[in-house]
Each structure stands twice: as structure tokens, then as C-alpha cells.
Design an enzyme around this catalytic site. Sequence first.
Site, PDB file in Angstrom:
ATOM      1  N   ASP A 472       0.866  -1.165   0.000  1.00 13.22           N
ATOM      2  CA  ASP A 472       0.000   0.000   0.000  1.00 13.22           C
ATOM      3  C   ASP A 472       0.913   1.228   0.000  1.00 13.22           C
ATOM      4  O   ASP A 472       2.070   1.136   0.384  1.00 13.22           O
ATOM      5  CB  ASP A 472      -0.863  -0.045   1.264  1.00 13.22           C
ATOM      6  CG  ASP A 472      -1.680   1.209   1.420  1.00 13.22           C
ATOM      7  OD1 ASP A 472      -2.260   1.640   0.418  1.00 13.22           O
ATOM      8  OD2 ASP A 472      -1.729   1.735   2.534  1.00 13.22           O
ATOM      9  N   ASP A 672      -1.884  -0.747   5.699  1.00 18.04           N
ATOM     10  CA  ASP A 672      -2.200  -0.232   7.023  1.00 18.04           C
ATOM     11  C   ASP A 672      -3.641   0.234   7.153  1.00 18.04           C
ATOM     12  O   ASP A 672      -4.142   0.401   8.231  1.00 18.04           O
ATOM     13  CB  ASP A 672      -1.281   0.937   7.364  1.00 18.04           C
ATOM     14  CG  ASP A 672      -1.627   2.165   6.540  1.00 18.04           C
ATOM     15  OD1 ASP A 672      -2.017   1.991   5.371  1.00 18.04           O
ATOM     16  OD2 ASP A 672      -1.517   3.283   7.065  1.00 18.04           O
ATOM     17  N   ASP A 676      -7.243  -1.522   2.876  1.00 25.37           N
ATOM     18  CA  ASP A 676      -6.419  -2.692   2.549  1.00 25.37           C
ATOM     19  C   ASP A 676      -6.955  -3.960   3.195  1.00 25.37           C
ATOM     20  O   ASP A 676      -6.466  -5.050   2.919  1.00 25.37           O
ATOM     21  CB  ASP A 676      -4.980  -2.494   3.065  1.00 25.37           C
ATOM     22  CG  ASP A 676      -4.361  -1.229   2.539  1.00 25.37           C
ATOM     23  OD1 ASP A 676      -4.499  -0.994   1.338  1.00 25.37           O
ATOM     24  OD2 ASP A 676      -3.755  -0.491   3.330  1.00 25.37           O
TER      25      ASP A 676
END
Lengths: 779, 56
Positions: A472, A672, A676
Site C-alpha cells: 500500500d 495499514d 487494505d
Amino acid sequence: MAYALIREHDLGDYYSLRERIGASAQSAAGHGGHYEEMDDATFHELYVTSNSSGVASTEFYLEGVHCAACVWLIERLPQVVPGVVQARVHLTNATVQLTWQPQKIRLSQIAQALDHLGYPPHPRTNDSQQQARRRENRRQLGRLAVAAACAGNTMLIAIALYAGMFSGMEVEHRNLFRWASAALATVAIVWPGSVFFRGAWSALRTRTPHMDLPVALGLGVGYIAGVVNTITGTGEVYFDSLSVLVFLLLVGRWVQFHQQQRAADSVAIMHAITPRTARRVENGQLHDVPIEALRAGDTVAIRPGETIPADGIILQGDSTVDQALLTGESTPIHAAPGDALTAGAVNLSAPLRMQIEAAGYDSRIGKLARMVEDAALTKAPIVQMANRVGGYFVVVVMLLAVGTAIFGAKDGLDTSLERAVALLIVACPCALALATPLALAVAQGRAARHSIVIKGGEALERLSKPGRIWLDKTGTLTEGQMNVRRWYGPESILPLVAALEREASHPIAKAIVTFAEDAMEPPSGDPYVIEQFEQLQGAGVLGHVNGCEIVVGSPVLLHSRDVELAAEDQQHLNTVIAEGLTPVFVSIDGECVGLLGVGDQVRTDAEQAVRELLARGWRLGILSGDHPEIVEHVARRVGIADDEAFGDVTPEQKLAIVKESLQQGPVVMVGDGVNDTAALAAATVGVAVHGGAEVSLNAASVYLGREGLTPLVELVDGAQATVRVIHLNFAASLSYNVVAVALAASGWINPLVAAVLMPLSSLTVVGLSLGSRVFGEQQ
Amino acid sequence: MSVLYIALPVALLFAAGAVATFLWSLNHGQYDDLDTPPVRMLFDDPPKKKPGDEEE
């Protein structure tokens, strides 16, 4: 706030304790809620039990409980909050059992105190999963106890029998001992040992190789032969080996169970993201209602700073909304009447009225929570290495046993059968079954000391071979916070800019204020006089500072104010955009004087970590909800190929991409945010990074408790080392088995040799696991 | 008649008693949380309240 509370009550030890334990200093920031709904009668009916002596008790699920220091701090609650009788923390479940005196304190006050300490509490609703786990834990420990008692006592009896073997013993006594150990072995096989037979049966039925198969074979044949020999009073008995085997195998099984991860729980995810209450507009008046009471069609009022409780359309108000939680987009978006909002986003600058379109599980975040649960449940379990080996093992052992029986037939049928039985018992892969769980348990413990929390030991096995890593961007590769990264212009005007921006409530404004305060001298002289301040949503701010008209904002805003850009300014603008930053111009009295580039800082160790992972053969890519241009820039900065970096990806698309790459091999997802979460749960291994949303921790199987990406490299190395240890364990235990089988086939074995060899191989495996240097070299 | 015929069953009865006690404590939840107690015992006791102190 948390710090003040801790200091005030002389709990300063908390920090030293944390340092000693090496826990990561989490941001102890509560949600700042009031928890009034917890004083409601219906709430008490649902969650609180009271007893006759006037104390009430309830159980909360707490966010942010990760370490021993948390236990210490929360259990000091009776000292800090008068009226609380007891607080008992359950570290694994992150729950606290609270007992308090209702006449002295309200539950909402206790909840507030917990919140201030940095552990926002949630009532425990769905308890079935936890209870099933507790029942399983009790069952396993019960079996372990019975197996241990049987093993201990048969061993004591066996010592008497071995002594008799050397110095002679009356047949009457020998038979008594043999019957007694037969009885104990029966208990061991029928009660705790039954799991292996059930496991073997299901392995046969589903035709999957499983370690239980050779185990059940050895146990079954050994036990039947032993009972026959006891009844006839001839031959050897192996009851001591059998019951020790059951015990050791159950130890391995329990270790494995104990390290298994908690499954993602959609209820917990919903609780963590959405607020607990919303303010519903009823006949023109505001009423606080629990979030569950919201229905489509209701109108709710949302104050600045509050989380949006459901999906809906804005009726009134003009504000900015931070959707980073859901989309990963780092820049807050402008929200005006008619715009759609999603639950979980944060209203930043102005009050809003919203008509609800979907609430609870119908909202986008609710559906996402369901997807997380589904993704976690449908993940195909990997066949552990031990079980793969187990399949071949059983075939080889069977062939050897048959071979021994046939080739030994020249010495008489009795002897050859006896040897075949002995072979099946000594070939029982006890150490083999211990090898994996022990090595994984040791690695998990060591990793935890490096602030890497591994919830399922399997994750290590899967991380040992290079595959694909999706990263990410916001908060993982970058720090997840807006910073001023570029500044073209004289420093002398920074105080003016800061004075103006202090009036605004936008994250970019905050970044500029922080930057200006760091760069300039402490303010001296007269304070700035600000007049005609105006904040234009999505554009910038303007106002008069000490009489000068200052505009700070986007190129569009400057253009609309007829500010001319010099060629040099235009050039700076291009640089800033090329770097993936948001440009903010400063103009004084209609003249452009400076340009700020605001953006999210790439983590300092990101580039090196990416390089090391690439060198180890991993394929790296970025999945981000942010603008493709910014993503591309970050990818270039850290050294990830452009065609592996995707921007503008929705949470649903992240999940789809992860699922797609799963077909080509193992996928590691590192992230995080809430956006996600589904991808984390679906990936072969989900890794949540430090500072991430609580829900991402629930969905991921690994949590990196330190800043940056260096722990990810350590994790991958550690996983590799762990698998090496497992292989070493396998080699050691298999060579014991080979020696034992060779002895048995040639008729050199007797119960005493078997009783010595087997624990010895298990001890070797324990020694190898503990002596390994997994996760040991770093730091 | 050997003393073993009495001693052995008695010894096994003792063992059975120990197992039964363990199972009892297990079913009363004493082993439900195996992670927190080992951590909890490391904490120092809170300082004793002085006699004159108001109740907090």
C-alpha cells in the site's frame, strides 16, 4: 491526555516498562468519545451483569492492546478511577473484565478513562467464536493432562519391567505390571489418543496426506500387539513408548493450536470504524441514537471532526472530508450538498447534514467488513510440510514393515511379526510431528521481541519462498501525513503565511503551519492582526495580515485573483507537480512571492527495504487509492517498476487484484488502512504495518510493530531461517527413525531401546529449535 | 500375596485423583488465559496507600 492521566496518578513506570519490554510506543490517542450510550438502561440490560452486593461487571473489547505494558496500565484502573473494583485483562483476546460500583461511578466515565488511556472500548457482542476457542483450549489441555498422567505412570511401571528384564522377576509380578500398563495405555489411546485415529480416518476419506496417518498406524498396531502379548503372557509390550508418544504428539498439537491466529471478525471491524452513536434529526431536533438504530432515509447531523456514521447524500453544509481510511487518498476531498459520503470517512471542517442511503451492513464499509470475513474464511489452508512428508512416510513404513515380515519369515513367523510390529512403533514420527510447531513457536516468540507479531505460524512457512508483494502507499511506503516538502521563496514571509494558515482547519494548512514554525525564529514583536479571513474549500485561504492582502492556495485560486505567474514560478510549479506534490502558491498584494510543495513523505528506509526485497527475488508492486501520478512518483522514488504501481484502486479492486495474483502463486499484501483490509485477509500472508488501523491488524496475520519497512525485510529473512530450522529438525528426526527402523528390521530392538530412542529424537528437535538463531541476528 | 497388589492400585488412584483435580480446575476456567498471567506477575505491586490518605 493519556500522558497527563498517567503522570497524575504516578503511573510513570508505564513508559519505562514499555521501554524495557521493547514495545512500540503507540500513539495513545483515544477517540475522544463520551460513551453516554453506555449509561442507557437497554445497554445495561444487554451487556452488564449485576450481583447482589451492588457491584456490576461487564466485558469490553479494547482497541490497541498489544503488549504487557498495556495489561499493566489497564489493570491499574482501580487506582486511577475511583469506583472501579477490578480490571482483568485478557491479552490474547484484547478484552478486559471490569467490575465496578454503579452507585459510585457511571460506566461511561470508566469507558472515557479507558479511551483517554488510548484503549477505546467496545461492548462485546458476538461471543460465539471466543467461546468455541475457549472450549477447544480446555479440551486440548484436558487431553494433554490425561495423556501426561498415563505416560508418566506407564514409564514408572516400565522401569520396573526393565529392571526385571535384567535381574529376573517372577512371572506373576511381571504379568501384574503388564496388565497395569495395558490398562493405562488403553486410557491413553482411547481418550486423548482418539484424536489421531479420527484425524487419520478423515485423511483417508479425503485422500489428503496427513501426519496422523503414520501415527495412528503405529499406535494401533503397537497397542493391539501389546494387548495380545499381555493376554498370552509372551513377547514384548511397548505400552510406555505408546503413551509417551501420545503425550508428546499432543504437546506439539497444542503448541500449534496456541499459536493460531484469531480469525477476522466482521463485528469487530464494524465497531472499530463506525462511530457508536449518531445524531439523528427528528422533527427538527437532534437526538443521540445508537448507530444500530439508523435506517435508510434518516437525516443525521455530523459535526466537524466526527466520523460519518452511514452512507448517504449531503443535504446541507460545505466541508472537507477525509476518506483516507477507505480509499487511501491522501488529500481530503471537498464535500457539498448532493455529494455522496461513505461511512468511516471523517468530516473535517464544517457541520454537515446528511440523508442516509445505507446503514450498518448495507453500507459500503459494512459490505467490506463482510468481504474481509469471507476472504479470511475461504482462504485455502496450506498443507503443512509435515503433513506432506507424512503421506510418503506412511507408504515407506508400510512397505518396510511388510518387507520385514516377509524376509524375517525364515526365523519363524512369530519373530518376523514381532519385528514388523516393533518397526511400526519405532517408526512412529513423533519428533517429525513436533518439528514444525516447535520451530514456528520459537520463531514467533523471537519475532515478538523484535516487535513483529506473527499470529499464525503458517505465515512463516509461506513467507520463506519469494513470491509477490503488494504494498500500500499511504502509511506504508509513505509516512501517511502531509508535510511541506518544497519551498520556493523568501523565509521572511513564512510567519505571515503561518499566521493566516493557523486560522484554517485543513490538513495542508496544518502541514504549512508546522513547516513554518520549524523554519522561522520564535515570533517576536507584535502579534499579527488578521482581518477578512476566508477559507475557500478545495482552493486555499485568503485574508489581510497586518494590512497586506495574502492569498495562499492552488494555482486556480491565484488565477482567479488575477495574480500573474512569472516564468520562474511556472518552472517551479512544474517541478512540484512532477514530484507528485500538491502545489500551494503564496501571493502578497497581488504578487506571487512563493510556492510550497505539500505531500506525503516517503519513509526513509523504504528504498533500501525495496532494494533488499527485490534482491531476494520478490516481485514488488504498489496498490494505492491515491492519484496515479503520485503513486507513480513514489514508485520511482523507491525503485518499483512503473507497470507494477497502480493508483486509483478501490478496496474492492485491491481485493480483486490480490485474488488474481493468487492464481500465479503466493501473495503478500502489506498495508495499514481500512481500504487494505479485505486484501490483507485474502492474501496468502497479510502484513499490517505500524500505526495502521485496528481493523487491518485483525485481518492481517503479521503485524509489524516498528516504523518503516525494515521489519518486513527482517520478517522475510526470519521466515527463511525458520524454514531452514524446520528442515534441520526433519533431517534429525528422520535419521533417528531410519536408525530405529534399521534396528527393528534386523531384530536388534527391544522395548528398552525404543523407549530411549524416541524421547531422544524429540529432545534433539527441541534443542535444535531453541538453539536456532532465527530472528536473532538483527538489532 | 504380594504387597504390590495393593500398592500399585493405590498409586494409580493417586494419579487419577491428581488428573481429576486438574480437570476440575480446567473446567472452572483456571487455564483459559495462559498469556496474561506470566506477564502480570512481573509487575511490581502498587505503592501502599499512606494511612492518612483520602480514599481515591
